[in-house]
Design a protein around this motif. Structure first.
Motif, PDB file in Angstrom:
ATOM      1  N   LEU A  82       0.811  -1.213   0.000  1.00  0.00           N
ATOM      2  CA  LEU A  82       0.000   0.000   0.000  1.00  0.00           C
ATOM      3  C   LEU A  82       0.844   1.263   0.000  1.00  0.00           C
ATOM      4  CD1 LEU A  82      -3.025   0.786   0.170  1.00  0.00           C
ATOM      5  CD2 LEU A  82      -2.796   0.789   2.657  1.00  0.00           C
ATOM      6  N   THR A  99      -5.952   7.476  -2.998  1.00  0.00           N
ATOM      7  CA  THR A  99      -4.615   7.150  -3.500  1.00  0.00           C
ATOM      8  C   THR A  99      -3.809   8.384  -3.873  1.00  0.00           C
ATOM      9  OG1 THR A  99      -5.584   6.802  -5.693  1.00  0.00           O
ATOM     10  CG2 THR A  99      -5.302   4.860  -4.296  1.00  0.00           C
ATOM     11  N   GLU A 114      -0.356   9.159  -2.012  1.00  0.00           N
ATOM     12  CA  GLU A 114       0.912   9.174  -2.739  1.00  0.00           C
ATOM     13  C   GLU A 114       1.755  10.377  -2.335  1.00  0.00           C
ATOM     14  OE1 GLU A 114       4.158   8.479  -4.980  1.00  0.00           O
ATOM     15  OE2 GLU A 114       2.581   7.105  -4.302  1.00  0.00           O
TER      16      GLU A 114
END
Length: 399
Positions: free
Chosen positions: A133, A293, A297
């Motif tokens: 992840l 996401t 990131e």
């Protein structure tokens, strides 16, 4: 000679209590526990350490409800300590975060809440899931159960926790009036477990409430000289070894003490606690959340680059800035900006913009997520909630 004998006995006493498990990185080396432990000093290189809190009732007594035979990682936290030990980031993963579980020894390879990883393949499976992840390597990991939390909180002598409203949760048995409470033992466990009693009753609220405890914990162990007292450090190591399952590379008192020493001289404002960013989505079951996401990131790119991170403002769903915080710790209110003069002339939206036009240096500029502040910290998106250990915060009750 006496000092050396005592130190040797302390190390042996801790080591004799350790229960271990191998991570994938240990097995890939060809020999379990092959990596030599570092010396009792600040660890060279950045450190990634996974802490997993299990809800298993096995061998935990009758105080926590019936043993249903399951085992979920309802607490999953990743600690990153920078290579130069100038900063640290702790990321909490919501238990209801729906992720792609990697192939694990006993299952996986499908999409499910992250808190099922422990039942699929133990601590090693949780580590693999977090690595997948985040894009980070996790060589150190530890699993703790309810009784272990009690013993560890007792070992540090308790943690002062601020509460703004009554916390009354019959599920965990915690009841706290507004004010500051020194929490240890079963009281500390009840506070860390409660979600019905704080914020909006969700696990996301519980995470921000736990950050209140964790930031106070860091301040406590730094202020009482725990990190400069080898006797206290080995006492903590003994409590950890007796009440936790440790990965092979962590299963050394020297390694545990070394990681603690890496935090010894760190500025409190450089120890940041954040929650993994998530959102409600149609494709996840009701009550679960999907990973953001894009925001994640930005967070993990900074951690992979060994950079500190900065949250927009301290606090979260179940935590607010302590109104009685010490003056030096309270966040400064920015001076009100002078209102810019208003041009009554209409503006043509199709008029070309003059690139040479002067820019008002007094105009406030919102930093872009992913940009870098003057102190080298990466600006996190506004939905990445958290605080630093220097931020005095209070847990918000939910009767």
């Amino acid at each position: 000679m006496s000092g050396a004998s005592i130190a040797a006995y302390a190390a042996w006493d801790v080591t004799a209590s350790i229960s271990t498990v191998s991570l994938a990185s240990d097995l890939e080396s060809g020999e379990e526990g092959a990596a030599p432990p570092p010396s009792i000093d600040a660890i060279d290189g950045g450190v990634n350490l996974l802490l997993v809190g299990s809800d298993s009732r096995t061998n935990q007594g009758d105080a926590y409800g019936e043993d249903e035979g399951g085992e979920l990682n309802d607490v999953t936290m990743l600690l990153h300590i920078a290579e130069d030990h100038s900063n640290a980031t702790v990321v909490s993963f919501p238990r209801d975060l729906v992720v792609d579980l990697p192939e694990c020894p006993e299952g996986g390879g499908y999409t499910a809440p992250i808190n099922t990883a422990l039942s699929q393949g133990g601590l090693a499976c949780v580590a693999l899931t977090v690595e997948s992840l985040t894009g980070l390597s996790v060589p150190f990991a530890a699993e703790i159960q309810f009784n272990g939390v009690i013993e560890m909180s007792n070992a540090v002598g308790g943690v002062p926790v601020c509460v703004t409203d009554v916390i009354d949760d019959p599920y965990t048995g915690v009841y706290l009036e507004p004010g500051t409470h020194p929490l240890a033992g079963a009281d500390a466990l009840g506070f860390l477990r409660t979600r019905h009693g704080v914020g909006d009753g969700s696990d996301l609220g519980r995470i921000s409430s736990q950050q209140v405890f964790l930031s106070s914990l860091v301040r406590t162990v730094k202020s009482d000289s725990t990190l400069t007292d080898f006797g206290k450090l080995y006492g903590l190591a003994k409590a950890a070894a007796s009440n936790m399952i440790l990965s092979d590379r962590l299963a050394s008192p020297d390694t545990m003490v070394s990681i603690a020493l890496a935090l010894k001289d760190m500025d409190l404002s450089k120890v940041t606690f954040v929650a993994f960013p998530s959102y409600s989505a149609d494709w996840v079951p009701e009550g679960k959340v999907a990973p953001d996401t894009e925001a994640a990131e930005i967070l993990f790119a900074a951690i992979r680059a060994d950079q500190p991170v900065a949250v927009e403002a301290p606090g979260g769903i179940a935590s607010v800035v302590d109104p009685n915080a010490p003056a030096e710790a309270a966040p400064a209110d920015p001076a009100p900006a002078e209102p810019a003069p208003v041009d009554p002339a209409p503006v043509d939206p199709e008029a070309p913009v003059d690139p040479e036009a002067p820019v008002d240096p007094e105009a406030p500029v919102e930093p872009e997520p992913g940009s870098v502040n003057a102190d080298g910290s990466t600006v996190l998106p506004s939905n990445v909630k958290g605080q630093t250990a220097a931020d005095y915060t209070c847990s918000v009750g939910n009767e």
